[in-house]
Design an enzyme around this catalytic site. Structure first.
Site: not given
Length: 411
Positions: A153-155
């Site tokens: 997720l995300s980073a």
């Protein structure tokens, strides 16, 4: 740049996209059983200074697959394993979870350093540490090296793209949730423009960045699923399209979908090529991992900050990876088709699995679950390319899995 520099602390604190909001309030009880998420030491030289955690379900057979899970910022391994829903399917379908954890000493907000070239190159930094965790699982747990997957997720999603780019020989498929194309940024300074509004490159330019991650590699490339909320203002939705362009180019398939479908929670699914790339757009969803708490086969996770109650992305990814033990997804509504002439999957002669999986479902259900693809109104078995008949909810077929992402008609 020193990992503990004030610049990292200042920028990471301001970057809401790379730095997810605090997840300390997210608490999810693990099922009552002996298996638990366990710290692992001594897995390698660990140049990225990451911590390793592993979850091995009770009754895990020899040669089981593994999924690497990469958390978001201000999260940790246990939060992501518990709330994303992956533990449910690891228990049901028997595979290992490998959960790297970023210490605050590497990044003030525990973000994987997807924007640092020293951590996103093959054989270096955090990317190598994660690869060493996979090697440890293969050598110590007997993990099947042909069935290793990654999701984040995300980073962590951006780092998932990094692992798919730098180690295509390690991962069979992966999932990028609210993430960034590989090598969009090469420092923390230009990470901001990658996050929002996003960076526009041609598909070939994006593809060259991936190809350059392992120069000269000519082997099979991993399949990729991309997830993004249409109301994500943290990591702009343009990143979903740019990631789509990157991976369709790398995998040599058209950026025009071969099919589109409507799934629950206002989710659209675009399939590219013979299901080499998927793009999920979750209508109205902000920044986070899509979950759908409940006891249904296709329900999972715990809702909270950055775990958004929409659709269980973990179930769809597990099936896309070929981990599912059967059953079909809720029937979607098809909205468009393309490519009048079907093309068989480029998968070479499959390696038989120790226990072939047989599934009977409508052709519609097979396509949605990732066991088949559709073109010109007909369904075709993924891998073998065998024609199954009309693509609808009335025509039923039985498919047998004889290898990773390889299905044949009959059982």
């Amino acid at each position: 740049m020193p990992r503990s520099s004030s610049l990292i602390a200042r920028v990471a604190g301001a970057a809401a996209g790379v730095v997810l909001a605090a997840a300390t309030a997210l608490v999810a009880a693990l099922p009552a059983q002996a298996a638990s998420l366990t710290p692992v030491t001594g897995f390698g030289s660990n140049p990225g200074n990451l911590a390793m955690y592993a979850y091995r379900p009770d009754g895990l057979p020899a040669g089981a697959p593994a999924v690497v899970l990469l958390h978001g910022c201000v999260q940790n391994a246990s939060t992501y394993v518990a709330n994303s829903g992956w533990q449910k399917y690891a228990d049901q379908w028997k595979f290992t979870l490998i959960a790297p954890q970023q210490p605050s000493g590497n990044n003030a907000n525990s973000c994987f350093n997807w924007f640092e070239t020293g951590d996103t190159a093959r054989g270096q930094g955090e990317a190598l540490s994660i690869k060493q965790m996979v090697d440890y699982a293969k050598n110590t747990y007997g993990t099947d090296g042909a069935r290793v997957y990654v999701s984040g997720l995300s980073a962590g999603g951006a780092m998932s793209a990094t692992m798919l780019a730098t180690y295509p020989d390690v991962f069979a498929a992966g999932s990028i949730i609210a993430g960034i194309p590989y090598r969009c940024a090469t420092s923390m300074v230009n990470a901001f423009s990658c996050m929002n509004p996003g960076v526009n490159k041609t598909p070939a330019q994006w593809g060259d960045l991936v190809r350059g991650a392992y120069s000269g590699y000519t082997g099979k490339r991993p399949r990729v699923a991309i997830w993004h909320g249409t109301s994500d203002t943290t990591v702009a939705t343009a990143n979903a399209v740019e990631s789509r362009d990157q991976w369709t180019n790398v995998l040599g398939v058209s950026a025009t979908p071969t099919s589109t479908s409507t799934l629950p929670a206002g989710t659209s699914l675009e399939v590219y090529g013979s299901d080499q790339v998927r793009l999920y757009r979750v209508s109205g969803m902000g920044h986070g991992t899509p979950v759908d708490p409940g006891s249904g086969t296709d329900q999972c996770g715990t809702a909270g900050a950055y775990f958004l109650d929409t659709i269980c992305s973990t179930y769809r990814d597990a099936v896309f990876f070929g981990l599912g033990g059967g059953g079909s997804s809720p029937s979607p509504t098809p909205t468009a088709t393309a490519s009048p002439k079907p093309t068989a999957s480029p998968t070479p002669s499959p390696t038989p699995t120790s226990a072939p999986v047989c599934v009977t479902a409508s052709n519609y259900g097979h396509v949605v679950a990732g066991r088949a693809y559709q073109s010109g109104g007909y369904a075709y078995a993924l891998g073998s390319g065998q024609r199954m008949g009309l693509y609808n909810t009335f025509y039923t077929s039985t498919l047998k899995q004889t290898g990773p992402a390889y299905w044949v008609i009959g059982c």
